[in-house]
Design an enzyme around this catalytic site. Sequence first.
Site, PDB file in Angstrom:
ATOM      1  N   ASN A 152       0.835  -1.206   0.000  1.00  0.00           N
ATOM      2  CA  ASN A 152       0.000   0.000   0.000  1.00  0.00           C
ATOM      3  C   ASN A 152       0.868   1.252   0.000  1.00  0.00           C
ATOM      4  O   ASN A 152       2.001   1.220   0.468  1.00  0.00           O
ATOM      5  CB  ASN A 152      -0.904   0.002   1.237  1.00  0.00           C
ATOM      6  CG  ASN A 152      -2.066  -0.957   1.093  1.00  0.00           C
ATOM      7  OD1 ASN A 152      -2.605  -1.122   0.018  1.00  0.00           O
ATOM      8  ND2 ASN A 152      -2.443  -1.601   2.195  1.00  0.00           N
ATOM      9  N   CYS A 173      -5.227  -7.306  -3.390  1.00  0.00           N
ATOM     10  CA  CYS A 173      -5.646  -7.024  -2.018  1.00  0.00           C
ATOM     11  C   CYS A 173      -6.654  -8.080  -1.614  1.00  0.00           C
ATOM     12  O   CYS A 173      -7.612  -8.347  -2.350  1.00  0.00           O
ATOM     13  CB  CYS A 173      -6.258  -5.633  -1.930  1.00  0.00           C
ATOM     14  SG  CYS A 173      -6.871  -5.182  -0.297  1.00  0.00           S
ATOM     15  N   HIS A 174      -6.471  -8.685  -0.444  1.00  0.00           N
ATOM     16  CA  HIS A 174      -7.346  -9.782  -0.046  1.00  0.00           C
ATOM     17  C   HIS A 174      -8.729  -9.329   0.396  1.00  0.00           C
ATOM     18  O   HIS A 174      -9.598 -10.160   0.658  1.00  0.00           O
ATOM     19  CB  HIS A 174      -6.692 -10.611   1.073  1.00  0.00           C
ATOM     20  CG  HIS A 174      -6.412  -9.839   2.312  1.00  0.00           C
ATOM     21  ND1 HIS A 174      -5.155  -9.411   2.640  1.00  0.00           N
ATOM     22  CD2 HIS A 174      -7.221  -9.416   3.301  1.00  0.00           C
ATOM     23  CE1 HIS A 174      -5.211  -8.754   3.786  1.00  0.00           C
ATOM     24  NE2 HIS A 174      -6.452  -8.740   4.205  1.00  0.00           N
ATOM     25  N   HIS A 205      -9.715  -0.798  -1.814  1.00  0.00           N
ATOM     26  CA  HIS A 205     -10.237  -0.424  -0.505  1.00  0.00           C
ATOM     27  C   HIS A 205     -11.579   0.292  -0.580  1.00  0.00           C
ATOM     28  O   HIS A 205     -12.195   0.551   0.441  1.00  0.00           O
ATOM     29  CB  HIS A 205      -9.229   0.424   0.291  1.00  0.00           C
ATOM     30  CG  HIS A 205      -8.102  -0.366   0.849  1.00  0.00           C
ATOM     31  ND1 HIS A 205      -7.219   0.150   1.785  1.00  0.00           N
ATOM     32  CD2 HIS A 205      -7.699  -1.641   0.644  1.00  0.00           C
ATOM     33  CE1 HIS A 205      -6.331  -0.764   2.107  1.00  0.00           C
ATOM     34  NE2 HIS A 205      -6.599  -1.871   1.424  1.00  0.00           N
TER      35      HIS A 205
END
Length: 440
Positions: A152, A173-174, A205
């Site tokens: 990030n 991204c999980h 996100h």
Amino acid sequence: MAKITFMGAGSTVFARNVLGDCMCSEALCDSEIALYDIDAKRLEDSDIILNAINKNVNEGRARIKTYLGAENRKEALRGADFVVNAIQVGGYDPCTITDFEIPKKYGLRQTIADSLGIGGIMRGLRTIPVMKEFANDIEEVCPDALFLNYTNPMGILSGYMQRYTGVKTVGLCHSVQVCSKGLLEKLGMEDKLEGRVETIAGINHMGWLLDIRDKDGTDLYPEIRRRAAEKNATEKHDDMVRFEYIKHLGYYCTESSEHNAEYNPFFIKAKYPELIDQFNIPLDEYPRRCIKQIAEWEEEKNNILKDGKITHERSREYASYIMESVVTNNPYKIGGNVINKGCIENLPADACVEVPCMIDGNGVNPCRVGRLPVQLAAMNMTNINVQLLAIEAAATRKKEYIYQAAMLDPHTAAELSIDDIVKMCDELIDAHGDYMKMYK
């Protein structure tokens, strides 16, 4: 056999998960694995743990080698088919501390500060010069490698690599994998998990759960909206910000409430301090996590090793499945961070978006989503503005773009004057010293 290079291998737990997953794949289990880091002790820890996994679950078929320091970076990358990136430039001390403490002097409070806000901007600006060095080496010694970025701020770093280097890059991204499962479990709808069908798209996100249906095709959103509103009205819990998104925007998003609390101007406000308690917002959460992780690492390492009996079960992280799909040419679907180029029609073409992607022997193939609901595109744009300006700052080394990125950050702009934003940026750049010398 494939060669997998892990940049930032001192991120031991994450390296264990991703590379342990590779050892659980028949297509990848005999890979050459290059572990690269600039921290000798953490690199040694990762080497010990990964060799134990290789012995216990993989019959020693992988070949693991460590590479320490910038002088060995090119050799770590040479001939790589896949490069996994998990670096943290500046670490907790001094850089993360600085990203929290200086903004506090100006009255600006944060929760995580790694993806957006002034903390995310600064983290991106000090990381991009290092990733540019990676890119130069990759273009020289493994030009066909696929770069899997987990670091990030995802939108800033992946966007820079995809627009300003020749490296084939996808950001991972999980939060996409766990989004709907976590939501349904929190709302007591576990019976709807099996066979569900969903669509997620937006930005990292802040990818939106656009549609979710059960195995019979029934739209689950009406019941989700009802239960989420009831839960926020009747109890305090750790996902109140995202449930408030459902109430006012109509949709749930991928990343946690502690992250999303600082991606907008709505919740962390000096004028309304009661909102912090009302929405259960954990200010200074990331520093607390760092301190806890640092303090517990030795114990965790010993628990992981378990007297040399360490095992591993394949996780949900995308990395090994992507590599496996490329190697075998068997298609696999992910949620990946790529340059938009029309995938989402009402977001900029040069934005880094998170959309469904099909993986096969040709690599990463982004899918067209169409238009987002207007209010969701608008929310994404408030974050994209910051990301694009931070990328321009890194590409041009012009300070005015840093100021403008901070000025357009939703949370920062809601709290501070332009003059204070400029002063804060200058103070942060000075405090980061050599990590930010290229912007002085």
